[in-house]
Design a protein around this motif. Structure first.
Motif, PDB file in Angstrom:
ATOM      1  N   THR A  92     -12.096  -1.697 -30.860  1.00 20.34           N
ATOM      2  CA  THR A  92     -12.347  -0.271 -30.715  1.00 20.34           C
ATOM      3  C   THR A  92     -13.801   0.024 -30.396  1.00 20.34           C
ATOM      4  O   THR A  92     -14.691  -0.763 -30.635  1.00 20.34           O
ATOM      5  CB  THR A  92     -12.001   0.431 -32.031  1.00 20.34           C
ATOM      6  N   LYS A  93     -14.002   1.221 -29.889  1.00 22.25           N
ATOM      7  CA  LYS A  93     -15.363   1.661 -29.650  1.00 22.25           C
ATOM      8  C   LYS A  93     -15.827   2.619 -30.735  1.00 22.25           C
ATOM      9  O   LYS A  93     -16.873   3.217 -30.611  1.00 22.25           O
ATOM     10  CB  LYS A  93     -15.430   2.353 -28.282  1.00 22.25           C
ATOM     11  N   SER A  94     -15.064   2.793 -31.785  1.00 22.39           N
ATOM     12  CA  SER A  94     -15.479   3.747 -32.816  1.00 22.39           C
ATOM     13  C   SER A  94     -16.713   3.240 -33.547  1.00 22.39           C
ATOM     14  O   SER A  94     -16.834   2.059 -33.890  1.00 22.39           O
ATOM     15  CB  SER A  94     -14.334   4.020 -33.798  1.00 22.39           C
ATOM     16  N   GLY A  95     -17.656   4.130 -33.763  1.00 22.42           N
ATOM     17  CA  GLY A  95     -18.918   3.745 -34.389  1.00 22.42           C
ATOM     18  C   GLY A  95     -18.695   3.144 -35.766  1.00 22.42           C
ATOM     19  O   GLY A  95     -19.323   2.153 -36.140  1.00 22.42           O
ATOM     20  N   LEU A 155     -17.185  -0.377 -35.434  1.00 21.29           N
ATOM     21  CA  LEU A 155     -18.195  -1.306 -34.927  1.00 21.29           C
ATOM     22  C   LEU A 155     -19.229  -1.621 -36.004  1.00 21.29           C
ATOM     23  O   LEU A 155     -19.662  -2.759 -36.152  1.00 21.29           O
ATOM     24  CB  LEU A 155     -18.877  -0.719 -33.683  1.00 21.29           C
ATOM     25  N   ASN A 199     -22.353   5.116 -30.254  1.00 18.15           N
ATOM     26  CA  ASN A 199     -21.343   5.489 -31.259  1.00 18.15           C
ATOM     27  C   ASN A 199     -21.767   5.041 -32.653  1.00 18.15           C
ATOM     28  O   ASN A 199     -21.535   5.740 -33.642  1.00 18.15           O
ATOM     29  CB  ASN A 199     -19.989   4.864 -30.918  1.00 18.15           C
ATOM     30  N   LEU A 250     -22.539  -5.496 -27.536  1.00 13.27           N
ATOM     31  CA  LEU A 250     -22.061  -4.117 -27.582  1.00 13.27           C
ATOM     32  C   LEU A 250     -22.493  -3.390 -26.310  1.00 13.27           C
ATOM     33  O   LEU A 250     -23.594  -3.602 -25.804  1.00 13.27           O
ATOM     34  CB  LEU A 250     -22.656  -3.410 -28.802  1.00 13.27           C
ATOM     35  N   GLU A 284     -22.584   2.468 -24.774  1.00 13.36           N
ATOM     36  CA  GLU A 284     -21.777   3.525 -25.382  1.00 13.36           C
ATOM     37  C   GLU A 284     -21.449   3.167 -26.844  1.00 13.36           C
ATOM     38  O   GLU A 284     -21.496   4.019 -27.739  1.00 13.36           O
ATOM     39  CB  GLU A 284     -20.487   3.683 -24.569  1.00 13.36           C
ATOM     40  N   GLU A 285     -21.123   1.898 -27.073  1.00 15.72           N
ATOM     41  CA  GLU A 285     -20.797   1.478 -28.437  1.00 15.72           C
ATOM     42  C   GLU A 285     -22.007   1.599 -29.361  1.00 15.72           C
ATOM     43  O   GLU A 285     -21.887   2.005 -30.512  1.00 15.72           O
ATOM     44  CB  GLU A 285     -20.260   0.041 -28.429  1.00 15.72           C
TER      45      GLU A 285
END
Ligand code: HEC
Length: 472
Positions: A369-372, A375, A452, A445, A448-449
Motif C-alpha cells: 500500500t501507499k498509505s502513510g 508504510l 504520505n 519508497l 508520493e509514499e
C-alpha cells in the motif's frame, strides 16, 4: 536422543541418491546427464562453476575461503566441505548469496554481507531467496547484516546455525518456509521474524537475540522450540492492531503454538499465551557460554516435545524439544553435506508473485500500500517505534550514542519543514548532517509514499504542523 547413524539418516542418504537419479524437486533435466563441477580444481571460483552448471548439476567447493558474492542458478546444488571448512565471505558488500528457484546450498559458512538496511527486501543479508524457493541446510550464517531472508520464497531452512548477525537472524517475509532444527542466537534484533507468512518454525533453539520469535500477520506454526535468554521477548505477536488482525489475503491469522520451552527471556511472551505442552524451565544446555546447546542429561526438553509420532527423534523416541530433537535433529554443524544431505527435500517450486494489495489496505510490508500509516509501520517502527517515540526494537543497536529521533516530539517536528523531513527520509541522515543510522529510503519508497508518511507523522505521531524554524 541417539547420536549414531540411524535408519533415518541412511534413508536420507538413499533418498539423496535416488533424488539425483530420478531428478530433484521436480526440476526437469535429462537423467544421467548431471555433472559434478569442482571448485577450485576445475573452476577457480564458485561463480564460474555456477555459470557453467545446469539445473540438477552439483558443484562441490573444496575446503577454503572464497571471497565472492554468489548468484545461484535454478536447480543447482552447491555443496561446501562442511561449515567448519568452507567459507563464502561477501567482502562486506551486498548479499553474500543470492538464491535461485529450486537451488540447494549446504555445508558452508556464509559471512560478511554488506551492512545496508534494517528491513524489507532491500536489506543486505547472508543468503537472500527472492522469488526463489530453495533449500538452505547445514550452513553457518554468521556476521552478516541479517542472516537469511526469504521473500516470496517458501524455502527449507534446516540444520543451520544463524548467529551474530547485526539485525535479523531469519527474516521470513511472504514465504511459507519450513524452519527446522536451526540454532539461532545473538542476532541484534529478531531471531526469527515472520511477516505475511505461514511458515513452520519447528525444533529450533533460539537464544540471546533481542526477540526470539516475532510474528505479525502470520499463521506461523511454532512447535518444539527452545526459546530462552532473549534480551526482550521470547515469543512476540505484533503489537499493532493491523498487524495482528491482518487484511486481505491474510485476514484474521494468528500463530499456532505448542510444546515450546520458553524460559529466562526478559519477557517470555508478549501478546500470546502459554500453550499446550509448553515448559518453563531451564533447558540445561551443555555450555551456553560456548554456544553448546546440546541437552544435558535430565533436561526437561528431553522426550517432552510433541507426542505425535511424526515428530519423533531419529531413534524413534518422543521428540526432544530444540534443535537436537525431531526427525531432522542437528547432528553437528561440522557434518559435511555428504554425510547428511538435505538436497532431496521437497520444496514448493512455484515462484510466488507479489499480490496486488489494493488501495484499501492500511498495512503492508514491502511493496504494498501507499498509505502513510502502513508504510510507517513497515519501514520506520523498527527504529522509531510504533508510536514514533524512538524506542523501536533496533533503537539500542545502532551504535554508541546514536538513537532514533523521537518523532512524537511536537516541539522538534514543528521546527522542521516538510521539505527537510522529505530530504532526510529520501536521502538519509548524512544529507542533513545526521548519522547514517537514519538510512535513506530513496530507492525503496516513491516520493508520493514519502509524502504520505510525512502526512501521517504530522497527523498521528507528532500531531503538529510546521511553524517555522524555532517556531512555537
Ligand atoms: C535503522 C534505524 C532507522 C530507521 C529504519 C529509520 N530511522 Fe529515522 N532516524 C534514525 C536515527 C538514528 C535518527 C537520528 C539520526 C541522528 O541523530 O543523527 C533518525 C532520524 C530521523 C528523522 C529526523 C528527525 C529530525 O530531527 O529532524 C526523521 C524525520 C526520521 N528519522 C524519519 C524516519 C522515517 C519516516 C523512517 C521510515 C521511512 C525512518 N526514519 C526509519 C534511525 C532510523
Amino acid at each position: 536422543m541417539g547420536r549414531e547413524k540411524t535408519g533415518f539418516q541412511r534413508l536420507l542418504v538413499l533418498l539423496v541418491v535416488f533424488g539425483l537419479i530420478v531428478g530433484l524437486n521436480s526440476f526437469s533435466f535429462a537423467a544421467g546427464s548431471n555433472k559434478t563441477l569442482k571448485v577450485p580444481s576445475e573452476y577457480k571460483t564458485i561463480q564460474a562453476a555456477i555459470d557453467a552448471a545446469s539445473s540438477g548439476d552439483a558443484i562441490q567447493a573444496a575446503a577454503g575461503k572464497y571471497q565472492e558474492n554468489i548468484i545461484l542458478k535454478e536447480g543447482v546444488i552447491l555443496q561446501g566441505a562442511g561449515a567448519d571448512a568452507t567459507t563464502i565471505d561477501g567482502n562486506g558488500k551486498g548479499n553474500v548469496v543470492e538464491g535461485a528457484k529450486g537451488a540447494v546450498i549446504e555445508g558452508f559458512t556464509i559471512t560478511n554481507s554488506g551492512k545496508r538496511g534494517t528491513t524489507g527486501d532491500i536489506m543486505d543479508v547472508g543468503i537472500s531467496a527472492k522469488h526463489a524457493p530453495m533449500t538452505i541446510a547445514n550452513c553457518r550464517i554468521i556476521g552478516n547484516n541479517a542472516g537469511i531472508r526469504t521473500y516470496f520464497s517458501p524455502s527449507n531452512i534446516i540444520n543451520n546455525i544463524v548467529a551474530d548477525n547485526r539485525v535479523y537472524g531469519l527474516y521470513i517475509l511472504y514465504s511459507d518456509s519450513s524452519v527446522k532444527n536451526n540454532i539461532v542466537y545473538n542476532n541484534g534484533s529478531y531471531g526469527v521474524y515472520n511477516s505475511y507468512s505461514t511458515p513452520e518454525v519447528i525444533n529450533n533453539t533460539i537464544f540471546k537475540n533481542f526477540d526470539g520469535i516475532y510474528s505479525e500477520v502470520s499463521k506461523v506454526v511454532v512447535k518444539n522450540n527452545i526459546v530462552v535468554n532473549n534480551k526482550s521477548a521470547g515469543i512476540r505477536w505484533a503489537e499493532f492492531p493491523d498487524a495482528q488482525k491482518g487484511t486481505g489475503f491474510m485476514k484474521g491469522v494468528e500463530p499456532i503454538l505448542s510444546y515450546n520451552l520458553v524460559w529466562g527471556n526478559k519477557t517470555d511472551r508478549v501478546n500470546v499465551s502459554p500453550a499446550e505442552g509448553d515448559i518453563s524451565k531451564d533447558p540445561l544446555f551443555t555450555d551456553i557460554a560456548k554456544g553448546d546447546v546440546r541437552l544435558k542429561k535430565g533436561s526437561p526438553a528431553i522426550n517432552n516435545g510433541s507426542p505425535d509420532n511424526a515428530d519423533n527423534d531419529p531413534d524413534a523416541t518422543r521428540n526432544d524439544i530444540g534443535a537436537y530433537g525431531g526427525p531432522l535433529a542437528q547432528k553437528t554443524i561440522t557434518a559435511s553435506p555428504q554425510a547428511v544431505s538435505y538436497a532431496s527435500l521437497k520444496i514448493k517450486t512455484e515462484t510466488l508473485e507479489e499480490p496486488d494489495y489494493g488501495s484499501q489496505s492500511t498495512w503492508s510490508g514491502a511493496g504494498g500500500t501507499k498509505s502513510g500509516r502502513g508504510l510507517f509501520q513497515s519501514w520506520c517502527v523498527s527504529c522509531h517505534g510504533a508510536l514514533g517515540k524512538g524506542d523501536g526494537q533496533l533503537a539500542d543497536t545502532l551504535g554508541e550514542g546514536i538513537r532514533p529521533r523521537d518523532l512524537s516530539n511536537a516541539e522538534l517536528l514543528s521546527a522542521r519543514s516538510d521539505e527537510f523531513l522529505f530530504k532526510v527520509i529520501k536521502n538519509g541522515g548524512p544529507s542533513v548532517g545526521f548519522s547514517d543510522a537514519m538510512m535513506n529510503f530513496g530507492a525503496t519508497l516513491s516520493d508520493e509514499e514519502i509524502k504520505n508518511i510525512i502526512a501521517y507523522v504530522r497527523k498521528d505521531i507528532c500531531k503538529c504542523q510546521y511553524k517555522g524554524v524555532g517556531g512555537k
